[in-house]
Design a protein around this motif. Structure first.
Motif, PDB file in Angstrom:
ATOM      1  N   LEU A  10      -8.119  12.670  -5.684  1.00  0.00           N
ATOM      2  CA  LEU A  10      -7.534  11.894  -6.535  1.00  0.00           C
ATOM      3  C   LEU A  10      -7.326  10.972  -6.833  1.00  0.00           C
ATOM      4  CD1 LEU A  10      -9.072  10.673  -9.574  1.00  0.00           C
ATOM      5  CD2 LEU A  10      -7.641  12.715 -10.466  1.00  0.00           C
ATOM      6  N   THR A  11      -5.693  11.506  -6.557  1.00  0.00           N
ATOM      7  CA  THR A  11      -4.496  10.459  -6.189  1.00  0.00           C
ATOM      8  C   THR A  11      -4.716   9.621  -5.142  1.00  0.00           C
ATOM      9  OG1 THR A  11      -2.713  12.129  -6.436  1.00  0.00           O
ATOM     10  CG2 THR A  11      -1.639  10.419  -5.442  1.00  0.00           C
ATOM     11  N   ASP A  65      -1.576  23.791   4.564  1.00  0.00           N
ATOM     12  CA  ASP A  65      -2.850  23.675   5.574  1.00  0.00           C
ATOM     13  C   ASP A  65      -3.183  22.418   5.214  1.00  0.00           C
ATOM     14  OD1 ASP A  65      -3.587  23.645   8.117  1.00  0.00           O
ATOM     15  OD2 ASP A  65      -4.545  25.730   7.857  1.00  0.00           O
ATOM     16  N   LEU A  66      -3.527  21.114   5.454  1.00  0.00           N
ATOM     17  CA  LEU A  66      -4.427  20.834   5.614  1.00  0.00           C
ATOM     18  C   LEU A  66      -5.179  20.097   7.004  1.00  0.00           C
ATOM     19  CD1 LEU A  66      -2.680  17.503   4.164  1.00  0.00           C
ATOM     20  CD2 LEU A  66      -3.261  19.233   2.973  1.00  0.00           C
ATOM     21  N   SER A  67      -5.512  21.155   7.402  1.00  0.00           N
ATOM     22  CA  SER A  67      -6.472  20.694   8.269  1.00  0.00           C
ATOM     23  C   SER A  67      -8.487  20.865   8.613  1.00  0.00           C
ATOM     24  CB  SER A  67      -6.233  22.690   9.612  1.00  0.00           C
ATOM     25  OG  SER A  67      -6.322  23.640   8.731  1.00  0.00           O
ATOM     26  N   ILE A  68      -8.002  21.029   7.111  1.00  0.00           N
ATOM     27  CA  ILE A  68      -9.620  21.322   6.262  1.00  0.00           C
ATOM     28  C   ILE A  68     -10.395  20.026   6.363  1.00  0.00           C
ATOM     29  CG2 ILE A  68     -10.603  21.881   4.209  1.00  0.00           C
ATOM     30  CD1 ILE A  68      -8.258  23.373   2.536  1.00  0.00           C
ATOM     31  N   GLY A  69     -10.577  19.873   7.924  1.00  0.00           N
ATOM     32  CA  GLY A  69     -11.481  18.797   7.705  1.00  0.00           C
ATOM     33  C   GLY A  69     -12.359  18.112   6.998  1.00  0.00           C
ATOM     34  N   GLN A  70     -13.047  18.867   6.086  1.00  0.00           N
ATOM     35  CA  GLN A  70     -13.857  18.269   5.344  1.00  0.00           C
ATOM     36  C   GLN A  70     -13.335  17.388   4.681  1.00  0.00           C
ATOM     37  OE1 GLN A  70     -13.670  21.280   5.304  1.00  0.00           O
ATOM     38  NE2 GLN A  70     -15.253  22.703   5.526  1.00  0.00           N
ATOM     39  N   ALA A  77       0.620  -1.082   0.083  1.00  0.00           N
ATOM     40  CA  ALA A  77       0.458  -0.025  -0.036  1.00  0.00           C
ATOM     41  C   ALA A  77       0.862   1.202  -0.260  1.00  0.00           C
ATOM     42  CB  ALA A  77      -0.536  -0.036   1.148  1.00  0.00           C
ATOM     43  N   VAL A  78       1.909   1.355   0.525  1.00  0.00           N
ATOM     44  CA  VAL A  78       3.115   2.137   1.016  1.00  0.00           C
ATOM     45  C   VAL A  78       3.070   2.508  -0.129  1.00  0.00           C
ATOM     46  CG1 VAL A  78       4.784   3.103   1.900  1.00  0.00           C
ATOM     47  CG2 VAL A  78       3.182   2.298   3.572  1.00  0.00           C
ATOM     48  N   VAL A  79       4.142   1.618  -1.339  1.00  0.00           N
ATOM     49  CA  VAL A  79       4.789   1.577  -2.138  1.00  0.00           C
ATOM     50  C   VAL A  79       3.768   1.862  -3.338  1.00  0.00           C
ATOM     51  CG1 VAL A  79       5.649   0.182  -4.471  1.00  0.00           C
ATOM     52  CG2 VAL A  79       6.461  -0.458  -2.108  1.00  0.00           C
ATOM     53  N   LEU A  80       2.774   1.737  -3.418  1.00  0.00           N
ATOM     54  CA  LEU A  80       1.798   2.049  -3.950  1.00  0.00           C
ATOM     55  C   LEU A  80       1.032   3.723  -4.157  1.00  0.00           C
ATOM     56  CD1 LEU A  80      -0.149   1.287  -6.761  1.00  0.00           C
ATOM     57  CD2 LEU A  80      -2.440   0.918  -4.784  1.00  0.00           C
ATOM     58  N   GLY A  81       0.756   4.486  -2.760  1.00  0.00           N
ATOM     59  CA  GLY A  81       0.817   5.812  -2.667  1.00  0.00           C
ATOM     60  C   GLY A  81       2.371   6.333  -3.442  1.00  0.00           C
ATOM     61  N   VAL A  82       3.146   5.985  -2.612  1.00  0.00           N
ATOM     62  CA  VAL A  82       4.548   7.155  -3.224  1.00  0.00           C
ATOM     63  C   VAL A  82       4.680   6.941  -4.916  1.00  0.00           C
ATOM     64  CG1 VAL A  82       7.314   6.836  -3.706  1.00  0.00           C
ATOM     65  CG2 VAL A  82       5.515   6.266  -1.011  1.00  0.00           C
ATOM     66  N   VAL A  83       4.399   5.494  -5.455  1.00  0.00           N
ATOM     67  CA  VAL A  83       3.992   5.610  -6.432  1.00  0.00           C
ATOM     68  C   VAL A  83       3.574   6.315  -7.814  1.00  0.00           C
ATOM     69  CG1 VAL A  83       3.855   4.229  -8.954  1.00  0.00           C
ATOM     70  CG2 VAL A  83       5.284   3.460  -7.258  1.00  0.00           C
ATOM     71  N   LEU A 108      -2.586   6.434   2.453  1.00  0.00           N
ATOM     72  CA  LEU A 108      -3.114   7.169   2.305  1.00  0.00           C
ATOM     73  C   LEU A 108      -1.311   8.116   3.201  1.00  0.00           C
ATOM     74  CD1 LEU A 108      -6.173   8.920   3.830  1.00  0.00           C
ATOM     75  CD2 LEU A 108      -4.127  10.133   5.065  1.00  0.00           C
ATOM     76  N   GLU A 109      -0.961   8.267   4.347  1.00  0.00           N
ATOM     77  CA  GLU A 109       0.204   8.962   4.835  1.00  0.00           C
ATOM     78  C   GLU A 109       0.860   9.256   4.216  1.00  0.00           C
ATOM     79  OE1 GLU A 109       0.104   7.655   8.944  1.00  0.00           O
ATOM     80  OE2 GLU A 109      -1.608   7.853   9.019  1.00  0.00           O
ATOM     81  N   GLY A 110       1.720   8.308   2.879  1.00  0.00           N
ATOM     82  CA  GLY A 110       2.728   8.303   2.516  1.00  0.00           C
ATOM     83  C   GLY A 110       2.434   9.424   1.615  1.00  0.00           C
ATOM     84  N   VAL A 111       0.973   9.120   0.530  1.00  0.00           N
ATOM     85  CA  VAL A 111       0.720  10.253  -0.147  1.00  0.00           C
ATOM     86  C   VAL A 111       0.846  12.022   0.490  1.00  0.00           C
ATOM     87  CG1 VAL A 111      -1.319  11.424  -1.733  1.00  0.00           C
ATOM     88  CG2 VAL A 111      -0.681   8.742  -1.506  1.00  0.00           C
ATOM     89  N   ALA A 112      -0.296  11.698   1.456  1.00  0.00           N
ATOM     90  CA  ALA A 112      -0.267  13.015   2.159  1.00  0.00           C
ATOM     91  C   ALA A 112       1.497  13.538   2.070  1.00  0.00           C
ATOM     92  CB  ALA A 112      -0.946  13.124   3.035  1.00  0.00           C
ATOM     93  N   ALA A 113       1.830  13.013   2.592  1.00  0.00           N
ATOM     94  CA  ALA A 113       3.542  13.767   2.889  1.00  0.00           C
ATOM     95  C   ALA A 113       4.232  13.894   2.078  1.00  0.00           C
ATOM     96  CB  ALA A 113       3.905  12.119   3.653  1.00  0.00           C
ATOM     97  N   ILE A 114       4.179  12.759   1.192  1.00  0.00           N
ATOM     98  CA  ILE A 114       4.946  13.865  -0.626  1.00  0.00           C
ATOM     99  C   ILE A 114       3.948  15.020  -0.184  1.00  0.00           C
ATOM    100  CG2 ILE A 114       5.766  12.631  -3.107  1.00  0.00           C
ATOM    101  CD1 ILE A 114       5.575   9.751  -1.795  1.00  0.00           C
ATOM    102  N   THR A 115       2.643  15.024  -1.208  1.00  0.00           N
ATOM    103  CA  THR A 115       1.945  15.903  -1.017  1.00  0.00           C
ATOM    104  C   THR A 115       2.483  17.209  -0.603  1.00  0.00           C
ATOM    105  OG1 THR A 115       0.186  14.076  -1.353  1.00  0.00           O
ATOM    106  CG2 THR A 115      -0.080  16.614  -1.763  1.00  0.00           C
ATOM    107  N   ILE A 116       2.509  16.777   0.899  1.00  0.00           N
ATOM    108  CA  ILE A 116       2.400  18.402   1.195  1.00  0.00           C
ATOM    109  C   ILE A 116       4.571  19.084   0.730  1.00  0.00           C
ATOM    110  CG2 ILE A 116       3.296  19.390   4.339  1.00  0.00           C
ATOM    111  CD1 ILE A 116       1.344  17.347   5.150  1.00  0.00           C
ATOM    112  N   ALA A 117       4.963  18.104   0.752  1.00  0.00           N
ATOM    113  CA  ALA A 117       6.591  17.941   0.301  1.00  0.00           C
ATOM    114  C   ALA A 117       6.063  19.200  -0.893  1.00  0.00           C
ATOM    115  CB  ALA A 117       7.608  17.056   0.151  1.00  0.00           C
ATOM    116  N   GLN A 118       5.373  18.510  -1.770  1.00  0.00           N
ATOM    117  CA  GLN A 118       5.560  19.381  -2.927  1.00  0.00           C
ATOM    118  C   GLN A 118       4.779  20.666  -2.794  1.00  0.00           C
ATOM    119  OE1 GLN A 118       2.855  16.467  -5.767  1.00  0.00           O
ATOM    120  NE2 GLN A 118       4.991  15.000  -5.777  1.00  0.00           N
TER     121      GLN A 118
END
Length: 418
Positions: free
Chosen positions: A263-264, A364-369, A84-90, A349-359
């Motif tokens: 989407l990702t 600020d991902l405090s958007i709870g919706q 799952a982590v590898v898929l998210g990173v790819v 999810l966390e793998g995607v979020a971490a790289i997205t934040i870096a990009q």
């Protein structure tokens, strides 16, 4: 199952249709209230079912066989989580959702209040709770605080009086650690205690039969209680989905701001649950994996509505035992373990979020919706992975489980003859 599907559809329809009505906060609270009651009923039975299920399942197996089953389960969790982590990173590398909206590099902030070491140590601490009763509603967590303390410098080290005053007024930041109890059940510690208790109970055999029968009877009672709650679940699911749609902000704004991130994540979760997990299942069992999806659809829909893997645990056990005929010793051991350890959706999810934040340079991902939609799909993936793992463990240990059933049946016949 059909009633749960109807509950999901009605919840989405009701939530979308009432958005234009601009309901008051009180009205929205009343819409969400039946869903809150479903969550409370499910959470009420989480710990009783975990304790009785694990103890009952392990008490009927010897140490060697339960250890083999545990190795299979943990190996499955590690492999699927890694995939799952590898898929998210790819996916996040290919789609690059963070490039859609860049944020200036933030100024250097204060020291972090989160320590990887303390998080790891807290995990080890919570494996062995010092009070098993308190573990039902408390979990140990290290809090890190940073305080400013005066910098002690002798005045004679200064060249003049002015410099001495300036040096004495300086402060230094000091980190302090304090172990506190957070108001959340320590499910992992309870599972470890139950595993230890169940293994010891299996070792004393006849001496512990009364205790084993006691926990088995309790587990049967709790499962019958779940059967009653199932009849109410479509109403609760409808209520929760409708209420969350009503509290969701502007969907258009969310799509514009975090559309590629959504989407990702959703694409990754769908690939994992519809391609990766079925391929693993088919490679091991050589059976149609989609029969598992049909059998656990009620649990998956409940996970979609409640966003709680632990809250869906009782339904997952019942779906596998009744619809697929999975041995209760497997479901009662593997599923509680999976509800805590197996977090495929979370890892992706966390793998995607971490790289997205870096990009995006710290969006600020405090958007709870956005979490409302994302968490429900993620939980559905987690529950599906747990159930798929239980079926795979059943397949890998089928000969051992069948032999044990034959021995138990022979033993029972001998007692009846006597």
């Amino acid at each position: 199952m059909l009633t749960c599907v109807l509950g999901v559809l009605l919840g989405v329809l009701l939530g979308c249709s009432l958005r234009s009505a601009n309901l008051s906060e009180t009205s929205i609270h009343l819409v969400k209230f039946p869903g809150e009651m479903l969550m409370r009923m499910l959470k009420m039975l989480i710990i009783p079912i975990i304790v009785t299920s694990v103890i009952t399942g392990l008490a009927s197996m010897d140490l060697k066989k339960s250890g083999r089953m545990g190795v299979h389960a943990v190996t499955y969790y590690m492999v699927t989580t890694t995939l799952a982590v590898v898929l998210g990173v790819v996916l996040v590398t290919i789609i690059q959702p963070g490039k859609q909206k860049t944020i200036p590099t933030p100024r250097e902030g204060g020291p972090s209040s989160v320590s990887t070491l303390d998080t790891f140590l807290d995990l080890i601490r919570n494996l062995f709770p010092e009070n098993i009763i308190a573990a039902c509603f408390q979990v140990a967590q290290t809090n890190i605080n940073f305080i400013e303390v005066p910098l002690k410098i002798a005045t004679q080290n200064a060249t003049n009086a002015t410099n001495a005053i300036e040096l004495l007024n300086q402060t230094v930041t000091k980190m302090t650690r304090k172990l506190q109890q957070s108001p959340s059940p320590n499910v992992l510690g309870i599972i470890i205690f139950s595993i230890f208790f169940g293994i010891m109970l299996s070792k004393i055999r006849e001496e512990g039969k009364v205790v084993s029968d006691f926990f088995s009877a309790l587990n049967t009672i709790f499962m019958k209680m779940i059967t009653v709650i199932i009849w109410y679940s479509p109403i609760g699911i409808c209520s929760m989905l409708a209420g969350n749609l009503l509290t969701l902000g502007s969907i258009q704004d969310l799509i514009e701001s975090l559309g590629m991130y959504m989407l990702t994540v959703i694409l990754g979760l769908m690939i994992h649950v519809l391609i990766t997990l079925p391929l693993i299942y088919f490679a091991i069992t050589r059976k149609n994996p989609f029969r598992v999806f049909v059998a656990i659809s009620q649990a998956a829909l409940t996970a979609l509505g409640t966003a709680s893997s632990a809250g869906t645990l009782p339904l997952s056990i019942q779906c596998l035992e009744q619809n697929l005929g999975i041995d209760e010793r497997v479901t009662k051991f593997v599923l509680p373990l999976g509800a805590t350890m197996n977090m495929d959706g979370t890892a992706l999810l966390e793998g995607v979020a971490a790289i997205t934040i870096a990009q995006m340079y710290q969006l600020d991902l405090s958007i709870g919706q956005i979490f409302t939609i994302r968490d429900r799909i993620r939980t559905c993936v987690n529950v599906t992975g747990d159930c798929m793992g239980a079926v795979i463990v059943q397949h890998l240990n089928r000969h051992m489980l069948n032999n044990r059933k034959d021995l138990d049946a022979d033993s029972k016949c001998e007692k009846d003859e006597i």
